[in-house]
Design an enzyme around this catalytic site. Structure first.
Site, PDB file in Angstrom:
ATOM      1  N   HIS A 155       0.835  -1.218   0.000  1.00 23.70           N
ATOM      2  CA  HIS A 155       0.000   0.000   0.000  1.00 23.70           C
ATOM      3  C   HIS A 155       0.866   1.262   0.000  1.00 23.70           C
ATOM      4  O   HIS A 155       0.438   2.308   0.475  1.00 23.70           O
ATOM      5  CB  HIS A 155      -0.945   0.044   1.208  1.00 23.70           C
ATOM      6  CG  HIS A 155      -1.694  -1.226   1.431  1.00 23.70           C
ATOM      7  ND1 HIS A 155      -2.942  -1.473   0.907  1.00 23.70           N
ATOM      8  CD2 HIS A 155      -1.347  -2.354   2.099  1.00 23.70           C
ATOM      9  CE1 HIS A 155      -3.336  -2.683   1.266  1.00 23.70           C
ATOM     10  NE2 HIS A 155      -2.380  -3.246   1.983  1.00 23.70           N
ATOM     11  N   SER A 276      16.493  21.361 -16.094  1.00 26.41           N
ATOM     12  CA  SER A 276      15.343  22.190 -16.437  1.00 26.41           C
ATOM     13  C   SER A 276      15.858  23.465 -17.083  1.00 26.41           C
ATOM     14  O   SER A 276      16.885  24.009 -16.663  1.00 26.41           O
ATOM     15  CB  SER A 276      14.574  22.514 -15.162  1.00 26.41           C
ATOM     16  OG  SER A 276      13.853  23.721 -15.329  1.00 26.41           O
ATOM     17  N   LYS A 282      17.512  21.606 -11.024  1.00 28.44           N
ATOM     18  CA  LYS A 282      16.803  20.354 -11.316  1.00 28.44           C
ATOM     19  C   LYS A 282      17.641  19.287 -12.002  1.00 28.44           C
ATOM     20  O   LYS A 282      18.481  19.569 -12.841  1.00 28.44           O
ATOM     21  CB  LYS A 282      15.597  20.657 -12.216  1.00 28.44           C
ATOM     22  CG  LYS A 282      14.524  21.456 -11.532  1.00 28.44           C
ATOM     23  CD  LYS A 282      13.620  20.583 -10.674  1.00 28.44           C
ATOM     24  CE  LYS A 282      12.812  19.701 -11.550  1.00 28.44           C
ATOM     25  NZ  LYS A 282      11.463  19.490 -11.210  1.00 28.44           N
ATOM     26  N   GLU A 289      10.775   8.504 -17.039  1.00 25.54           N
ATOM     27  CA  GLU A 289       9.448   9.004 -17.403  1.00 25.54           C
ATOM     28  C   GLU A 289       9.065   8.560 -18.812  1.00 25.54           C
ATOM     29  O   GLU A 289       7.918   8.185 -19.067  1.00 25.54           O
ATOM     30  CB  GLU A 289       9.423  10.523 -17.295  1.00 25.54           C
ATOM     31  CG  GLU A 289       9.534  10.989 -15.853  1.00 25.54           C
ATOM     32  CD  GLU A 289       9.825  12.473 -15.756  1.00 25.54           C
ATOM     33  OE1 GLU A 289       9.035  13.164 -15.109  1.00 25.54           O
ATOM     34  OE2 GLU A 289      10.823  12.936 -16.315  1.00 25.54           O
TER      35      GLU A 289
END
Ligand code: ARG
Length: 466
Positions: A155, A276, A282, A289
Site C-alpha cells: 500500500h 530544467s 533540477k 518518465e
C-alpha cells in the site's frame, strides 16, 4: 507493371492508389520477402515449373536486390504497391520476363503471412537476448548490494525490511517471465505458411516441408485458410510486449519515486537525466518518465490490433495490412528501450545509508515481534493485539519498539524477556524470513545463484536459434 490490372477497364483514382500502398512501411520486410521468395523458387523448380536456368536467374536476381538494399535511396519508391510488388519489379528489371515466373502458384496473402512470421521470430530472438542482458545486469547489482537492506512497501506504506538484492530480484522475475512469454509465443510464430496460396492452397504440388526447412521453421501451418487469415501471432507478440512494457513502466515509476528527495534511495545517473531550462537546480528522471510513457504507446498498439482483428471474416482481408504498423511500432519501441534501461541500471547508485536507515524505523519489526510471542506459545491474534498496543505506546512516546523497557513490555505480556530485543534487530528480522523465496540473506544468495543459472540457460537457448 501492376500485379493485378488485367480485369480493370479504368485506372485507379490516383489518390486512392497512393493511399492503399504499404511499401512505405512494409519495405522493412524486404530481407524476409527475399528469403521466402528464394524458398518458393526452389520449390517451383522441384515441382518442374521453373527450369534450372530460371531458378539460377531468379536466385541471383533476388540476391542482387538484397545487395542493393543498403544503397541510399533504393527503398524510396513511388511505384511499388507493397514489398511484394517492389521485389517483382526489381527482379524483372534485373533478369527480364523470367522474373514474373516467380509468382507462379503463390499469393501475396501467404507471402505477407510468411514475412511477418520471420520478422516476429527475429524480433523475439533479439528481445530475449536484450532481456537476458538486462536480467544479468540487475542480478549483478543484486549481488553487489550484499546484505544492504531497505523497506519493502505494501500500500506504499512501510511494511517489512528486505534485502536490496531481494527487491532487485523481484524485477528479474518479472523480466524472466516476459522472456518466457516471448519464447512461448515463438513456438506458435515459428510455422511456415508458404504453400497456402491465396486461401485454398498453392495451385501446384509444392513441397511445403522443403520450404519450411529452407526458412528454418519448425513445421508448416496446417490449414491454408487459417494460415492466410491469421494474425494471432502478431497480437500475441504485441501483447507480450505490452506486458513487458508494463513491467518497465512499474519499474520506472518506482525508481522515479525512489529518486525523489522524499525517498532519496536512488541517485539518478547524470548521463540519463536532464536539467530544467528554468530551474537551475533540477535533475529530472527523463529516461524513467519516457519508459513509463512508452508503455501507454505499446498497450495502444496491442489495442489497435485487437480491434482491427475482431470483426474479420476468414480469410485474408486488406484490413490485415493495418496490423503491420502497430507491430513495427511496438517492436521498435521496446527494442530501443531495453538497452537504455540496462545502461541506466548499470549506472544508477543506491543511497544505501538512507535505505538502511529507513529499514530500521517505522515499526517494520512489528510482525517479527509478534512472532516472538507466537514462538512462546501465544496465539497469533493475541500476539498481534499486544504488539499493536506496544506500537501505540511507542507512537505516544515517539520511539520504536526496541526503545520500550522490559517493564513496559511486561505490562502487556509477562512473557517478554531480554532476548526479545535481539529479535527486533534488522539482522534478525531479515533472518526469520527463512523460506524459499523469502528475504533471509542465505535464501537471497541462493536466489542469485539460481537467477544466474536461468539467465545462462536462456542465453544458450537463444544462441541455439541463431
Ligand atoms: N500489402 C498487403 C498486406 O500487407 C499484402 C497482401 C496483399 N494481398 C491482397 N490480396 N491484396 O496485407
Amino acid at each position: 507493371m501492376k500485379m493485378w490490372s488485367g480485369r480493370f477497364r479504368q485506372p485507379l483514382d490516383p489518390e486512392f492508389e497512393r493511399w492503399q500502398r504499404s511499401f512505405e512501411f512494409d519495405c522493412r520486410l524486404l530481407r524476409y520477402e527475399l528469403t521466402a521468395s528464394s524458398a518458393h523458387a526452389n520449390a517451383l523448380k522441384a515441382a518442374g515449373i521453373l527450369s534450372a536456368d530460371d531458378l539460377i536467374n531468379i536466385l541471383q536476381g533476388l540476391e542482387q536486390i538484397g545487395a542493393q538494399t543498403a544503397s541510399p535511396g533504393f527503398l524510396k519508391d513511388d511505384s511499388a504497391e507493397d514489398v511484394h510488388h517492389f521485389v517483382e519489379m526489381h527482379l524483372v528489371a534485373l533478369i527480364g520476363e523470367t522474373g514474373y515466373k516467380l509468382h507462379s502458384g503463390r499469393s501475396r496473402n501467404e507471402q505477407i503471412a510468411t514475412d511477418l512470421r520471420l520478422y516476429v521470430r527475429a524480433a523475439i530472438d533479439q528481445l530475449r537476448f536484450d532481456l537476458a542482458e538486462l536480467c544479468g545486469v540487475v542480478t549483478n547489482r543484486a549481488e553487489q548490494a550484499e546484505n544492504a537492506a531497505m523497506p519493502a512497501y505494501t500500500h506504499l506504506q512501510r511494511a517489512e525490511p528486505v534485502l536490496v538484492a531481494h527487491w532487485l530480484l523481484a524485477y528479474v522475475e518479472m523480466f524472466l517471465r516476459d522472456a518466457d512469454r516471448l519464447a512461448d509465443c515463438r513456438r506458435r510464430v515459428n510455422l511456415c505458411p508458404l504453400g497456402s496460396g491465396a486461401v485454398a492452397g498453392a495451385t501446384f504440388p509444392l513441397d511445403r516441408s522443403a520450404m519450411t526447412a529452407d526458412l528454418d521453421f519448425a513445421a508448416s501451418t496446417a490449414n491454408s485458410i487459417d494460415a492466410t487469415g491469421d494474425r494471432d501471432f502478431v497480437l500475441e507478440f504485441v501483447n507480450a510486449l505490452s506486458l513487458l512494457a508494463l513491467h518497465m513502466s512499474r519499474w520506472a515509476e518506482e525508481m522515479i519515486l525512489f529518486s525523489s528527495q522524499e525517498f532519496g534511495f536512488v541517485h539518478l545517473p547524470e548521463s540519463y537525466s536532464t536539467g530544467s531550462s528554468a530551474m537551475p537546480q533540477k535533475k529530472n528522471p527523463d529516461l524513467l518518465e519516457l519508459a513509463r510513457g512508452k508503455a501507454g504507446r505499446v498497450i495502444g498498439d496491442a489495442t489497435t490490433l485487437l480491434v482491427a482483428l475482431k470483426g474479420l471474416p476468414l480469410a485474408y482481408n486488406k484490413d490485415l495490412q493495418e496490423t503491420q504498423e502497430p507491430l513495427f511500432d511496438a517492436t521498435d519501441t521496446v527494442v530501443a528501450l531495453l538497452p537504455l534501461v540496462t545502461g541506466w541500471i548499470k549506472s544508477v547508485e543506491f543511497n544505501h545509508d538512507r535505505m538502511q536507515e529507513a529499514a530500521r524505523s517505522g515499526f517494520m519489526n512489528a510482525w517479527a515481534a509478534a512472532t516472538y510471542l507466537v514462538k512462546r506459545g501465544f496465539a497469533f491474534r493475541i500476539a498481534h493485539e499486544q504488539i499493536g498496543k506496544a506500537v501505540q505506546k511507542c507512537m505516544e512516546k515517539g520511539c520504536e519498539l526496541q526503545d520500550l523497557s522490559l517493564h513496559e513490555l511486561r505490562s502487556l505480556n509477562p512473557a517478554f524477556a531480554q532476548d526479545f530485543y535481539e529479535c527486533l534487530s534488522l539482522t534478525s528480522v531479515l533472518a526469520i524470513h527463512d523460506v524459499q523465496g523469502g528475504t533471509a540473506p542465505a535464501r537471497v544468495r541462493q536466489a542469485i545463484v539460481l537467477a544466474k543459472k536461468r539467465i545462462s540457460a536462456m542465453l544458450e537457448e537463444i544462441h541455439a536459434h541463431a
